[in-house]
Design a protein around this motif. Structure first.
Motif, mmCIF file in Angstrom:
data_model
loop_
_atom_site.group_PDB
_atom_site.id
_atom_site.type_symbol
_atom_site.label_atom_id
_atom_site.label_comp_id
_atom_site.label_asym_id
_atom_site.label_seq_id
_atom_site.Cartn_x
_atom_site.Cartn_y
_atom_site.Cartn_z
ATOM 1 N N GLY A 170 0.743 -1.220 -0.179
ATOM 2 C CA GLY A 170 -0.070 0.107 -0.101
ATOM 3 C C GLY A 170 0.860 1.313 0.010
ATOM 4 N N VAL A 171 2.016 1.043 0.490
ATOM 5 C CA VAL A 171 3.013 2.314 0.609
ATOM 6 C C VAL A 171 4.407 1.715 -0.082
ATOM 7 C CG1 VAL A 171 4.118 4.054 2.081
ATOM 8 C CG2 VAL A 171 2.020 3.392 2.426
ATOM 9 N N SER A 172 5.078 2.357 -0.696
ATOM 10 C CA SER A 172 6.259 1.586 -1.256
ATOM 11 C C SER A 172 7.387 2.818 -1.504
ATOM 12 C CB SER A 172 6.092 1.137 -2.815
ATOM 13 O OG SER A 172 5.364 2.169 -3.601
ATOM 14 N N TYR A 173 6.717 4.180 -1.021
ATOM 15 C CA TYR A 173 7.826 5.317 -1.015
ATOM 16 C C TYR A 173 7.838 6.099 0.008
ATOM 17 C CZ TYR A 173 10.212 9.730 -2.727
ATOM 18 O OH TYR A 173 11.017 10.613 -2.893
ATOM 19 N N PRO A 174 8.917 6.461 0.637
ATOM 20 C CA PRO A 174 10.290 5.799 0.414
ATOM 21 C C PRO A 174 10.417 4.347 0.728
ATOM 22 C CG PRO A 174 10.340 7.168 2.148
ATOM 23 C CD PRO A 174 9.071 7.458 1.808
ATOM 24 N N PRO A 175 11.436 3.753 0.233
ATOM 25 C CA PRO A 175 11.265 2.132 0.849
ATOM 26 C C PRO A 175 11.316 1.947 2.267
ATOM 27 C CG PRO A 175 12.876 2.702 -0.895
ATOM 28 C CD PRO A 175 12.497 4.089 -0.367
ATOM 29 N N SER A 176 12.003 2.883 3.081
ATOM 30 C CA SER A 176 11.828 2.472 4.542
ATOM 31 C C SER A 176 10.363 2.754 4.932
ATOM 32 C CB SER A 176 12.472 3.592 5.100
ATOM 33 O OG SER A 176 12.282 4.952 5.138
ATOM 34 N N ALA A 177 9.311 3.413 4.443
ATOM 35 C CA ALA A 177 8.060 3.513 4.808
ATOM 36 C C ALA A 177 7.032 2.449 4.220
ATOM 37 C CB ALA A 177 7.531 4.731 4.402
ATOM 38 N N GLY A 178 7.899 1.416 3.400
ATOM 39 C CA GLY A 178 6.986 0.447 2.848
ATOM 40 C C GLY A 178 5.985 -0.328 3.788
ATOM 41 N N ALA A 179 4.717 -0.721 3.214
ATOM 42 C CA ALA A 179 3.818 -1.122 4.008
ATOM 43 C C ALA A 179 2.973 -2.125 3.352
ATOM 44 C CB ALA A 179 3.258 -0.460 4.919
ATOM 45 N N PHE A 180 2.206 -3.198 3.663
ATOM 46 C CA PHE A 180 1.294 -3.709 3.115
ATOM 47 C C PHE A 180 -0.125 -3.083 3.028
ATOM 48 C CE2 PHE A 180 3.759 -7.474 4.666
ATOM 49 C CZ PHE A 180 4.466 -7.718 3.215
ATOM 50 N N THR A 181 -1.017 -3.017 2.353
ATOM 51 C CA THR A 181 -2.182 -2.674 2.253
ATOM 52 C C THR A 181 -2.960 -3.336 3.262
ATOM 53 O OG1 THR A 181 -3.275 -4.361 0.795
ATOM 54 C CG2 THR A 181 -2.418 -2.353 -0.202
ATOM 55 N N ASP A 182 -4.096 -2.820 3.956
ATOM 56 C CA ASP A 182 -4.987 -3.347 5.162
ATOM 57 C C ASP A 182 -5.349 -4.938 4.797
ATOM 58 O OD1 ASP A 182 -4.454 -1.089 6.572
ATOM 59 O OD2 ASP A 182 -6.208 -0.049 6.077
ATOM 60 N N ASP A 183 -5.896 -4.967 3.475
ATOM 61 C CA ASP A 183 -6.243 -6.131 2.980
ATOM 62 C C ASP A 183 -5.264 -7.232 3.098
ATOM 63 O OD1 ASP A 183 -8.083 -8.036 2.390
ATOM 64 O OD2 ASP A 183 -8.454 -7.114 0.285
ATOM 65 N N ALA A 184 -3.949 -7.004 2.167
ATOM 66 C CA ALA A 184 -2.958 -7.641 2.126
ATOM 67 C C ALA A 184 -2.487 -8.101 3.629
ATOM 68 C CB ALA A 184 -1.948 -7.129 1.119
ATOM 69 N N ARG A 185 -2.288 -7.054 4.532
ATOM 70 C CA ARG A 185 -1.766 -7.621 5.672
ATOM 71 C C ARG A 185 -2.446 -8.624 6.523
ATOM 72 N NH1 ARG A 185 -1.661 -2.687 7.432
ATOM 73 N NH2 ARG A 185 -3.620 -2.735 8.794
ATOM 74 N N ASN A 186 -3.779 -8.554 6.474
ATOM 75 C CA ASN A 186 -4.651 -9.387 7.166
ATOM 76 C C ASN A 186 -4.303 -10.967 6.818
ATOM 77 O OD1 ASN A 186 -6.227 -7.579 8.403
ATOM 78 N ND2 ASN A 186 -7.853 -7.386 6.737
ATOM 79 N N TYR A 187 -3.721 -11.277 5.574
ATOM 80 C CA TYR A 187 -3.240 -12.467 5.062
ATOM 81 C C TYR A 187 -1.766 -12.764 5.546
ATOM 82 C CZ TYR A 187 -8.126 -12.401 3.110
ATOM 83 O OH TYR A 187 -9.294 -12.175 2.798
ATOM 84 N N LEU A 188 -1.148 -11.594 5.189
ATOM 85 C CA LEU A 188 0.374 -11.589 5.124
ATOM 86 C C LEU A 188 0.991 -11.959 6.354
ATOM 87 C CD1 LEU A 188 1.287 -9.771 1.699
ATOM 88 C CD2 LEU A 188 1.487 -12.343 2.078
ATOM 89 N N GLN A 189 0.450 -11.272 7.368
ATOM 90 C CA GLN A 189 0.975 -11.270 8.438
ATOM 91 C C GLN A 189 1.061 -12.599 9.186
ATOM 92 O OE1 GLN A 189 -0.429 -8.076 11.236
ATOM 93 N NE2 GLN A 189 1.286 -8.568 12.950
ATOM 94 N N PRO A 190 0.087 -13.338 9.167
ATOM 95 C CA PRO A 190 -0.084 -14.658 9.883
ATOM 96 C C PRO A 190 1.009 -15.539 8.716
ATOM 97 C CG PRO A 190 -2.188 -14.220 8.980
ATOM 98 C CD PRO A 190 -1.458 -13.087 8.960
ATOM 99 N N ILE A 191 0.949 -15.205 7.495
ATOM 100 C CA ILE A 191 1.909 -16.130 6.671
ATOM 101 C C ILE A 191 3.258 -15.716 6.906
ATOM 102 C CG2 ILE A 191 2.410 -16.080 4.163
ATOM 103 C CD1 ILE A 191 -0.438 -16.023 3.318
ATOM 104 N N ALA A 192 3.394 -14.650 7.152
ATOM 105 C CA ALA A 192 5.096 -14.113 7.528
ATOM 106 C C ALA A 192 5.279 -14.825 8.684
ATOM 107 C CB ALA A 192 5.227 -12.608 7.528
#
Length: 345
Positions: A170-192
């Protein structure tokens, strides 16, 4: 995109292994094209050109048979149509492993990818339970710690993961601020969390081409093609001279924000089309791929070290619909002649 991964060598083209543990360059094996070579000839092409790794998008039995004893590292994808069943049934996962993994002990399978670019989406809810069931089936078969040796004596264990697009950011700029979208995070946090526990990487398809054509007014093509004369972005103490690094480090930042900073990223697809759309030309494709090969041994500003990367793709896929750039990513023509020369190493 959806295809597999290999090493290539043609008329002055040399893609050799970049060793740092199991890291290497691979080239994707797309099969949605007319007149493609026989499987034994394709595998022979890998071997004769020192191809080191392949991604295949479903567990094709003929391809797996042809790969026996070759030491070509392989990502095997689970068909999207099977993921819901594998998520809901441990027996189904056991059956899938028994049919597609156990019969091939002499195929150097590196990763099993549960889904390609299906997070977020209708199938996203099934990805983690399917991963867990497949991992449990491997554990039950005593395969999770099975060690295989590659040509240069590097070692790997089979790992279960999933492949995502950079659309999960959901955020890719600058790279240090990179973050998943809320929707993706719901799945990727437990997957990670699962990946952290098993030591498996997250597979990510990184294609600066799409970022460039989506915003050509703000992104210089040199930044996308690895040809910038100097840094384009300064992010704290880190300087970015190419878009590939910026996207990859944004993904690492997003993983850190969900408590999975130790999860490694494998770039499961990256390429540039030679026709079919804006900035799609043989010259740009050659420039991108050659520079990518030369670059990934160094790592990113945030994460130095070789990046295991799979180039998209071995052959053009003229049967893909809708027609467009997706039909023109091949490094080789169906007659196995190179589309353009890559003078590397």
């Amino acid at each position: 995109m959806a295809t597999g991964s290999f090493f290539v060598l043609g008329a002055g083209l040399l893609l050799c292994l970049l060793i740092a543990g199991v890291e290497s360059i691979g080239v994707c094996y797309g099969i949605n094209g007319n007149g493609l070579p026989a499987l034994k000839d394709v595998v022979g092409l890998y071997q004769s050109h020192h191809i080191g790794a392949m991604r295949m998008y479903f567990p094709d039995q003929g391809t797996l048979q042809a790969l026996r004893g070759t030491n070509i590292g392989v990502i095997v994808d689970v068909d999207d149509s099977n993921i819901a069943a594998l998520a809901s049934s441990a027996d189904a996962a056991k059956g899938w492993v028994n049919a597609n993994i156990i019969p091939f002990p002499d195929v150097a399978i590196r990763y099993i990818a549960v889904g390609n670019e299906i997070i977020p989406g209708n199938l996203a809810q099934f990805v983690l339970p399917a991963m867990q069931n497949i991992q449990n089936a491997l554990n039950a078969a005593n395969l999770q710690n099975k060690i295989k040796l590659c040509l240069l004596t590097c070692k790997w264990k089979w790992k279960v993961s999933t492949s995502v697009s950079t659309g999960v950011l959901g955020v890719s700029y600058p790279p240090s601020a990179g973050a998943f979208t809320d929707d993706a995070r719901n799945y990727l946090q437990p997957i990670a969390g699962f990946l952290s526990g098993t030591g498996a990487p997250l597979l990510v398809n990184i294609n600066p081409y799409f970022s460039y054509i989506g915003n050509p007014g703000q992104i210089p093509i040199e930044y996308a093609l690895f040809t910038s004369a100097g840094p384009v972005i300064t992010d704290g103490n880190l300087r970015y001279q190419n878009l590939f690094d910026a996207i990859l480090d944004s993904t690492y930042s997003a993983l850190e924000k969900v408590g999975a900073g130790g999860v490694r990223v494998v770039v499961s697809e990256s390429g540039w089309p030679s026709d079919g759309g804006q900035a799609a030309s043989p010259q740009n494709a050659q420039t991108y791929v050659q520079n990518l090969i030369g670059h990934v041994g160094n790592g990113t500003p945030k994460r130095p070290g070789a990046i295991e990367t799979y180039i998209f793709a071995m052959f053009d896929e003229d049967r893909k619909q809708p027609q467009g750039t997706e039909n023109h990513y091949g490094l080789f023509y169906p007659n196995m002649q190179p589309k353009y020369n890559l003078n590397v190493f």
